[in-house]
Design an enzyme around this catalytic site. Structure first.
Site, PDB file in Angstrom:
ATOM      1  N   ASP A 280      -5.380   1.025  -2.988  1.00 18.44           N
ATOM      2  CA  ASP A 280      -4.602   0.026  -3.674  1.00 18.44           C
ATOM      3  C   ASP A 280      -3.454   1.012  -3.516  1.00 18.44           C
ATOM      4  O   ASP A 280      -3.229   1.823  -4.133  1.00 18.44           O
ATOM      5  CB  ASP A 280      -4.649  -0.873  -4.686  1.00 18.44           C
ATOM      6  CG  ASP A 280      -4.216  -2.025  -4.986  1.00 18.44           C
ATOM      7  OD1 ASP A 280      -3.116  -2.140  -3.970  1.00 18.44           O
ATOM      8  OD2 ASP A 280      -4.237  -3.119  -5.603  1.00 18.44           O
TER       9      ASP A 280
HETATM   10  C1  BGC Z   1      -1.599  -5.517  -4.135  1.00 19.41           C
HETATM   11  C2  BGC Z   1      -2.316  -4.715  -2.736  1.00 19.41           C
HETATM   12  C3  BGC Z   1      -0.988  -5.203  -2.126  1.00 19.41           C
HETATM   13  C4  BGC Z   1      -0.603  -3.669  -2.397  1.00 19.41           C
HETATM   14  C5  BGC Z   1       0.908  -3.576  -1.267  1.00 19.41           C
HETATM   15  C6  BGC Z   1      -0.753  -3.807  -4.384  1.00 19.41           C
HETATM   16  O1  BGC Z   1       0.211  -4.068  -5.991  1.00 19.41           O
HETATM   17  O2  BGC Z   1      -2.750  -5.031  -5.717  1.00 19.41           O
HETATM   18  O3  BGC Z   1      -2.824  -6.673  -2.740  1.00 19.41           O
HETATM   19  O4  BGC Z   1      -1.861  -5.125  -0.850  1.00 19.41           O
HETATM   20  O5  BGC Z   1      -0.204  -3.897  -3.186  1.00 19.41           O
HETATM   21  O6  BGC Z   1       1.682  -3.930  -1.663  1.00 19.41           O
END
Ligand code: BGC
Length: 755
Positions: A280
């Site tokens: 993530d």
């Molecule tokens: C989120 C993800 C997301 C990623 C990219 C993160 O903060 O938890 O779900 O895909 O950011 O934006």
């Protein structure tokens, strides 16, 4: 002569050998890649392509592939023609990939101007219980990803709704692992069918936003296997998903992005995942331990990541990034902390996905149409099928246009299209119309529609939060309601009160909304309340006096149109709750074990999540899991449980078949979601009252009967034994329950597992 020539041959060979050993990278780097290299040929099997290409890569090149080259791009290796994987956020449509939400949310930034179809939130799609439709949604999103010149969509989210206050409940598929698994697999199939790469997220146990980078979820083995892992396992084993995104949080003491048990032993070895794990955004905290744990691609990377980290804000929040950069990975390789075999595995996984998805042979140049009529139709179908009719006393709904002359449309979510919750999933639609627009449109000229705000959305406009403004708005709403034949009150939250990065403060509706509903109901007993929110809300203050209640969740760009169709009876509601709606937060299973103390949260309720808790411990929810009314009625009959033994090859496959008749006994065509639960009354260990093991959505014309059939295999009867560390189905009698909700069991049967 012979000896001379063999000497010169030997010299040449020795020279080449020395050169190749001393300068392996330079040697490889200069060697041009022949155009007929096996990996370039689409006819070569994927594994052979991966092997061939990997064999041509320098260690440095492999190392560069472990971190992104930008906010939403993996690193290309131009010399070998390895493309960057271009990603975009989801899961409810394609979101701008320009950077963190600070950039993509800013209205004035041209980078934020990417528009795409905004599909209903995950919880709304879950309320359809329509796997075919979710697959169509995945397919439509895949098409839009390609049309926008991207390759990967960051979704689906299959984290379980454990707590009613989780800020991201709206993204997931509700509280049940079986339902989440079915829908997750359908979404993956749709996306991958377009040659687009999905990412199953967030692995694992990302069930609260409170301190999401530092919170340590302590969960026992059985609970993990029965509740929090099944949707991921199904995504891997049935959906054959190409990528999995690790979660921000820690699980039993270890950050998910650095958890060798989670990423390697469980996901890759036990589940058999052959794709790549992506972090993530900003969830890495070390180099060698992270790579060795099985993290294949750290995101984001490059300059975008460095600029983001330089703001200091990510560190304050607890993010970590920049650990898998090529220089750090190379240093760890040289220090012997990362073995080449590990690096080969990481890179092979990325290459495998690039080949399997077709990205290598057919890049996505973009330029296609986005938000086509077909894509909009899928969004509309989802929004419509997802609306749940919770109450309909005196058949107030559907509204009879021949009998009513005026409608008061009231509420902070009536005149604005609240398409989704906040954060990385919020899509900017080309067009989105509010409930009010469509109610007006559908009411036509003969019915007078008056709109009153009733109360400002808490925190949205400080002027409206002032007591005098509140009083004036409420008064106008009461006046409108009193003068109208029917009042429709649309309440709920908006992205700043419900979204990623923070949990919802309270289960109560935002300030003034309960008072608004009560006042309108007093002024007009013919009031329809509409919930436009992702999380469950407390309804005790007004529910008894409410004749009609609908939950439209966040319905995406077509939510308003779908609501009007249901209100006026153009569509018959068929949605059912994918989550129990507790009466109060204190009644919910995780109450007392949330958000945790000293950055540790114990999932002490264990497997008793959602209806497993309410139905086993006899706690009455406001509305149970699986509940939803229709404008027609259905009758269930003729349940049969058939023990079937089929021979396939040398394997004897034993399973049970359940079938029954469902009849539309009312006066309208409609669809019914038939639910199948299994109750195990003889197990050695404590099991929930029952568990969902099947469901089917059937469309039935007036008077029509259809046979509905389910298969039950051993897995449906099994529990996870902590002692055996395996699934166990104990021989004996199981009760099969066919139900219209977890608390409305219509038919019961018995099946016996012999051995
Ligand atoms: C989120 C993800 C997301 C990623 C990219 C993160 O903060 O938890 O779900 O895909 O950011 O934006």
């Amino acid at each position: 002569m012979r000896s001379v020539s063999s000497v010169s041959c030997f010299c040449l060979f020795a020279y080449l050998l020395v050169a190749a050993t001393l300068l392996p990278s330079a040697f490889g780097a200069q060697a041009p890649v022949p155009s007929d290299a096996p990996y370039k040929n689409p006819a070569t099997p994927v594994e052979a392509r991966v092997k061939d290409l990997l064999g041509r890569m320098k260690t440095e090149e492999k190392a560069t592939m472990l971190s992104g080259s930008g906010w939403m791009e993996s690193a290309p290796v131009e010399r070998l023609g390895i493309p960057a994987i271009k990603m975009a956020d989801g899961p409810m449509g394609v979101r701008s990939w320009a950077g963190s939400s600070a950039i993509t949310n800013s209205v004035n930034n041209p980078a934020a101007k990417i528009t795409a179809t905004s599909f209903p939130s995950g919880v709304a799609m879950a309320a359809t219980w329509d796997t075919e439709l979710v697959q169509q949604e995945g397919d439509a999103i895949g098409q839009e990803v390609r049309a926008l010149g991207r390759d990967m969509i960051l979704g689906p989210t299959v984290n379980i709704n454990r707590v009613p206050l989780w800020g991201r409940n709206f993204e997931g598929y509700g509280e049940d692992p079986y339902l989440s698994a079915r829908l997750g697999v359908a979404y993956i199939k749709g996306v991958q069918g377009q040659g687009v790469i999905p990412s199953l997220k967030h692995f694992a146990a990302n069930n609260e936003e409170f301190e999401r980078h530092r919170i340590d979820a302590h969960i026992d083995d059985r609970t993990m296997n029965e509740i929090y892992l099944p949707a991921f396992k199904a995504g891997v084993q049935e959906g054959h998903v190409w990528t999995v995104m690790s979660a921000y949080n820690l699980l039993n003491g270890v950050h998910c992005g650095e958890d060798a048990w989670l990423l390697t032993d469980l996901l890759k070895k036990q589940f058999g995942f052959t794709g790549f794990v992506i972090s993530d955004w900003g969830s890495t905290y070390s180099t060698a331990p992270t790579v060795n744990a099985g993290m294949d691609l750290e995101m984001p990377g490059g300059e975008r990541m460095r600029n983001w980290m330089a703001t200091g804000q990510p560190q304050a929040a607890g993010n970590g990034a920049g650990w898998l950069t090529a220089d750090k990975v190379m240093a760890a390789v040289k220090a012997g902390e990362i073995h080449e075999a590990q690096l080969n595995d990481n890179v092979s996984r990325i290459l495998r996905v690039i080949f399997e998805s077709g990205l290598f042979d057919h890049p996505h140049p973009g330029g296609g149409e986005v938000d086509t009529p077909e894509e909009r139709a899928v969004a509309l179908k989802g929004a419509t099928e997802g609306i749940v009719l919770l109450k309909n006393a005196g058949s107030l709904l559907p509204l009879d246009v021949t009998k009513i002359h005026s409608i008061a449309v009231i509420g902070p979510n009536a005149a604005v299209a609240r398409t989704g919750g906040g954060g990385s999933s919020l899509v900017r639609p080309k067009q989105a119309t509010a409930p009010l627009d469509w109610i007006k449109e559908r009411a036509g000229d003969a019915i007078h529609v008056r709109f009153e705000l009733g109360v400002g959305m808490e925190g949205e406009d400080p002027k409206l939060d002032k007591p005098e403004a509140r009083e004036a708005e409420l008064k106008a709403a009461v006046d409108a309601a009193a003068k109208a034949d029917v009042a429709v009150v649309v309440v709920g939250r908006y992205p700043k009160l419900e979204g990623e990065g923070f949990d919802v403060k309270t289960m109560d509706l935002p300030a003034g909304q309960d008072e608004l509903i009560s006042a309108v109901e007093k002024a007009n007993p013919r009031t329809v309340v509409v919930l436009n929110t992702g999380d469950p809300v407390t309804m005790t203050k007004w529910l008894d006096a409410t004749p009609a209640l609908l939950d439209m969740w966040y319905g995406g760009q077509e939510g308003g149109k779908a609501l009007a169709a249901i209100l006026f009876g153009d569509a018959n509601p068929s949605g059912k709750l994918p989550v129990s709606l507790p009466k109060r937060f204190e009644d919910s299973p995780a109450f007392g074990n949330y958000p945790g103390e000293n950055l540790r949260v114990d999932y002490s309720e264990g497997i008793y999540v959602g209806y497993r808790y309410f139905d086993t411990k006899n706690v009455e929810p406001a509305f149970p899991f699986g509940f939803g009314l229709s404008y027609t009625t259905f009758e269930y009959s003729n349940l049969r449980v058939i023990h079937a033994v089929t021979k396939s090859g040398t394997l004897k496959y034993e399973h049970d078949m359940v079938d029954l008749d469902v009849k539309n006994t009312g006066g309208r065509d409609g669809a019914e979601v038939v639910e199948l639960y299994v109750h195990d009354g003889h197990s050695k260990i404590d099991r929930p009252a029952h568990e969902l093991k099947g469901f089917k959505r059937v469309e039935l014309k007036v008077g029509e009967t259809k046979k509905v059939q389910f298969d039950l295999d051993r897995a449906a009867l099994s529990y996870w034994s902590p002692e055996k560390k395996d699934w166990v189905a104990e021989p004996g009698k199981f009760e099969v329950q066919v139900a219209a909700s977890s608390r409305d069991i219509r038919l019961k049967g018995t099946l016996e597992l012999k051995r």
